[in-house]
Scaffold this motif. Structure first.
Motif, PDB file in Angstrom:
ATOM      1  N   PHE A   1     -48.510  -7.692 -12.087  1.00 41.39           N
ATOM      2  CA  PHE A   1     -48.329  -6.532 -11.220  1.00 41.39           C
ATOM      3  C   PHE A   1     -46.920  -6.516 -10.645  1.00 41.39           C
ATOM      4  CE2 PHE A   1     -48.273  -4.835  -6.881  1.00 41.39           C
ATOM      5  CZ  PHE A   1     -48.638  -3.523  -7.129  1.00 41.39           C
ATOM      6  N   LEU A   2     -46.438  -7.677 -10.209  1.00 43.15           N
ATOM      7  CA  LEU A   2     -45.085  -7.768  -9.653  1.00 43.15           C
ATOM      8  C   LEU A   2     -44.037  -7.443 -10.715  1.00 43.15           C
ATOM      9  CD1 LEU A   2     -45.594 -10.985  -7.507  1.00 43.15           C
ATOM     10  CD2 LEU A   2     -45.524  -8.614  -6.699  1.00 43.15           C
ATOM     11  N   ILE A   3     -44.245  -7.938 -11.927  1.00 40.46           N
ATOM     12  CA  ILE A   3     -43.319  -7.639 -13.024  1.00 40.46           C
ATOM     13  C   ILE A   3     -43.298  -6.135 -13.306  1.00 40.46           C
ATOM     14  CG2 ILE A   3     -42.960  -7.915 -15.513  1.00 40.46           C
ATOM     15  CD1 ILE A   3     -43.916 -10.868 -15.118  1.00 40.46           C
ATOM     16  N   ALA A   4     -44.465  -5.516 -13.329  1.00 39.85           N
ATOM     17  CA  ALA A   4     -44.531  -4.071 -13.569  1.00 39.85           C
ATOM     18  C   ALA A   4     -43.847  -3.299 -12.442  1.00 39.85           C
ATOM     19  CB  ALA A   4     -45.987  -3.629 -13.718  1.00 39.85           C
ATOM     20  N   THR A   5     -43.995  -3.754 -11.210  1.00 41.68           N
ATOM     21  CA  THR A   5     -43.363  -3.086 -10.071  1.00 41.68           C
ATOM     22  C   THR A   5     -41.846  -3.141 -10.181  1.00 41.68           C
ATOM     23  OG1 THR A   5     -45.237  -3.532  -8.619  1.00 41.68           O
ATOM     24  CG2 THR A   5     -43.122  -3.086  -7.557  1.00 41.68           C
ATOM     25  N   VAL A   6     -41.308  -4.318 -10.492  1.00 38.26           N
ATOM     26  CA  VAL A   6     -39.850  -4.444 -10.630  1.00 38.26           C
ATOM     27  C   VAL A   6     -39.363  -3.616 -11.823  1.00 38.26           C
ATOM     28  CG1 VAL A   6     -37.943  -6.042 -11.063  1.00 38.26           C
ATOM     29  CG2 VAL A   6     -39.802  -6.705  -9.525  1.00 38.26           C
ATOM     30  N   THR A   7     -40.093  -3.648 -12.902  1.00 36.71           N
ATOM     31  CA  THR A   7     -39.684  -2.945 -14.119  1.00 36.71           C
ATOM     32  C   THR A   7     -39.700  -1.435 -13.942  1.00 36.71           C
ATOM     33  OG1 THR A   7     -40.526  -4.754 -15.469  1.00 36.71           O
ATOM     34  CG2 THR A   7     -40.185  -2.638 -16.577  1.00 36.71           C
ATOM     35  N   HIS A   8     -40.776  -0.907 -13.362  1.00 34.05           N
ATOM     36  CA  HIS A   8     -40.979   0.544 -13.322  1.00 34.05           C
ATOM     37  C   HIS A   8     -40.832   1.164 -11.943  1.00 34.05           C
ATOM     38  CE1 HIS A   8     -42.197   0.365 -17.474  1.00 34.05           C
ATOM     39  NE2 HIS A   8     -42.961  -0.662 -17.161  1.00 34.05           N
ATOM     40  N   GLY A   9     -40.658   0.350 -10.909  1.00 32.70           N
ATOM     41  CA  GLY A   9     -40.528   0.880  -9.560  1.00 32.70           C
ATOM     42  C   GLY A   9     -41.868   1.301  -8.995  1.00 32.70           C
ATOM     43  N   ARG A  10     -41.814   1.952  -7.833  1.00 32.79           N
ATOM     44  CA  ARG A  10     -43.025   2.451  -7.182  1.00 32.79           C
ATOM     45  C   ARG A  10     -42.796   3.917  -6.849  1.00 32.79           C
ATOM     46  NH1 ARG A  10     -46.027  -1.480  -3.337  1.00 32.79           N
ATOM     47  NH2 ARG A  10     -47.740  -0.821  -4.637  1.00 32.79           N
ATOM     48  N   PRO A  11     -43.456   4.811  -7.583  1.00 29.20           N
ATOM     49  CA  PRO A  11     -43.284   6.239  -7.324  1.00 29.20           C
ATOM     50  C   PRO A  11     -43.585   6.592  -5.870  1.00 29.20           C
ATOM     51  CG  PRO A  11     -44.546   5.876  -9.327  1.00 29.20           C
ATOM     52  CD  PRO A  11     -44.411   4.540  -8.657  1.00 29.20           C
ATOM     53  N   GLY A  12     -42.778   7.467  -5.324  1.00 24.98           N
ATOM     54  CA  GLY A  12     -42.973   7.911  -3.951  1.00 24.98           C
ATOM     55  C   GLY A  12     -42.403   6.965  -2.906  1.00 24.98           C
ATOM     56  N   THR A  13     -41.707   5.901  -3.356  1.00 27.36           N
ATOM     57  CA  THR A  13     -41.080   4.968  -2.423  1.00 27.36           C
ATOM     58  C   THR A  13     -39.609   4.814  -2.805  1.00 27.36           C
ATOM     59  OG1 THR A  13     -41.375   2.907  -3.674  1.00 27.36           O
ATOM     60  CG2 THR A  13     -43.267   3.678  -2.372  1.00 27.36           C
ATOM     61  N   ALA A  14     -38.898   4.001  -2.038  1.00 29.05           N
ATOM     62  CA  ALA A  14     -37.484   3.734  -2.347  1.00 29.05           C
ATOM     63  C   ALA A  14     -37.317   2.690  -3.438  1.00 29.05           C
ATOM     64  CB  ALA A  14     -36.770   3.267  -1.078  1.00 29.05           C
ATOM     65  N   MET A  15     -38.419   2.098  -3.934  1.00 29.19           N
ATOM     66  CA  MET A  15     -38.339   1.045  -4.947  1.00 29.19           C
ATOM     67  C   MET A  15     -38.031   1.643  -6.315  1.00 29.19           C
ATOM     68  SD  MET A  15     -38.516  -2.110  -5.795  1.00 29.19           S
ATOM     69  CE  MET A  15     -38.639  -2.996  -7.347  1.00 29.19           C
ATOM     70  N   PRO A  16     -36.816   1.364  -6.835  1.00 29.85           N
ATOM     71  CA  PRO A  16     -36.464   1.894  -8.156  1.00 29.85           C
ATOM     72  C   PRO A  16     -37.016   0.994  -9.260  1.00 29.85           C
ATOM     73  CG  PRO A  16     -34.640   0.613  -7.327  1.00 29.85           C
ATOM     74  CD  PRO A  16     -35.705   0.604  -6.243  1.00 29.85           C
ATOM     75  N   GLY A  17     -37.118   1.536 -10.434  1.00 29.37           N
ATOM     76  CA  GLY A  17     -37.422   0.732 -11.609  1.00 29.37           C
ATOM     77  C   GLY A  17     -36.114   0.136 -12.127  1.00 29.37           C
ATOM     78  N   TRP A  18     -36.162  -1.125 -12.558  1.00 27.82           N
ATOM     79  CA  TRP A  18     -34.960  -1.815 -13.007  1.00 27.82           C
ATOM     80  C   TRP A  18     -34.888  -1.943 -14.520  1.00 27.82           C
ATOM     81  CZ3 TRP A  18     -30.905  -3.243  -9.975  1.00 27.82           C
ATOM     82  CH2 TRP A  18     -31.075  -3.083  -8.601  1.00 27.82           C
TER      83      TRP A  18
END
Length: 113
Positions: A73-90
């Motif tokens: 889950f953490l890998i997917a979050t870093v890879t694709h970001g979190r829609p609707g938040t400031a977290m970008p996908g890398w």
């Protein structure tokens, strides 16, 4: 914030795609690349998550904060970001090996006390 079914579906697909390449996710980057990634973690991730990963604009990424969260889950979050938040996908800047290494460093307790 409301997350749509489509966002959940895309995240599920991202996790599934990462799970299909376990050998990549456990490879270790070169020592030089690790130094570059640690710099990125401190400067780029730290700009939102705090220089000690204790939170800021983004949530804390400490051992306690990450406890119970699956690595995939953490890998997917870093890879694709979190829609609707400031977290970008890398994924445009980091490959699977880089992202997995960063997540593993966080799960080991970065930064060291």
């Amino acid at each position: 914030m409301m997350v749509t079914r489509a966002a959940h579906f895309r995240l599920g697909l991202a996790v599934a795609s990462l799970l299909s390449f376990p050998q990549v996710l456990h490879a270790t980057p070169s020592v030089e690349r690790q130094a570059q990634l640690e710099h990125l973690l401190l400067q780029d991730c730290g700009s939102c998550h705090g220089l000690r990963m204790t939170g800021g604009l983004g949530p804390a990424l400490t051992l306690d904060a990450l406890a119970g969260k699956p690595r995939e889950f953490l890998i997917a979050t870093v890879t694709h970001g979190r829609p609707g938040t400031a977290m970008p996908g890398w994924k445009a800047l980091l490959d699977e090996q880089d992202v997995a290494w960063l997540v593993d460093v966080l799960l080991e307790g970065y930064p060291s006390p």
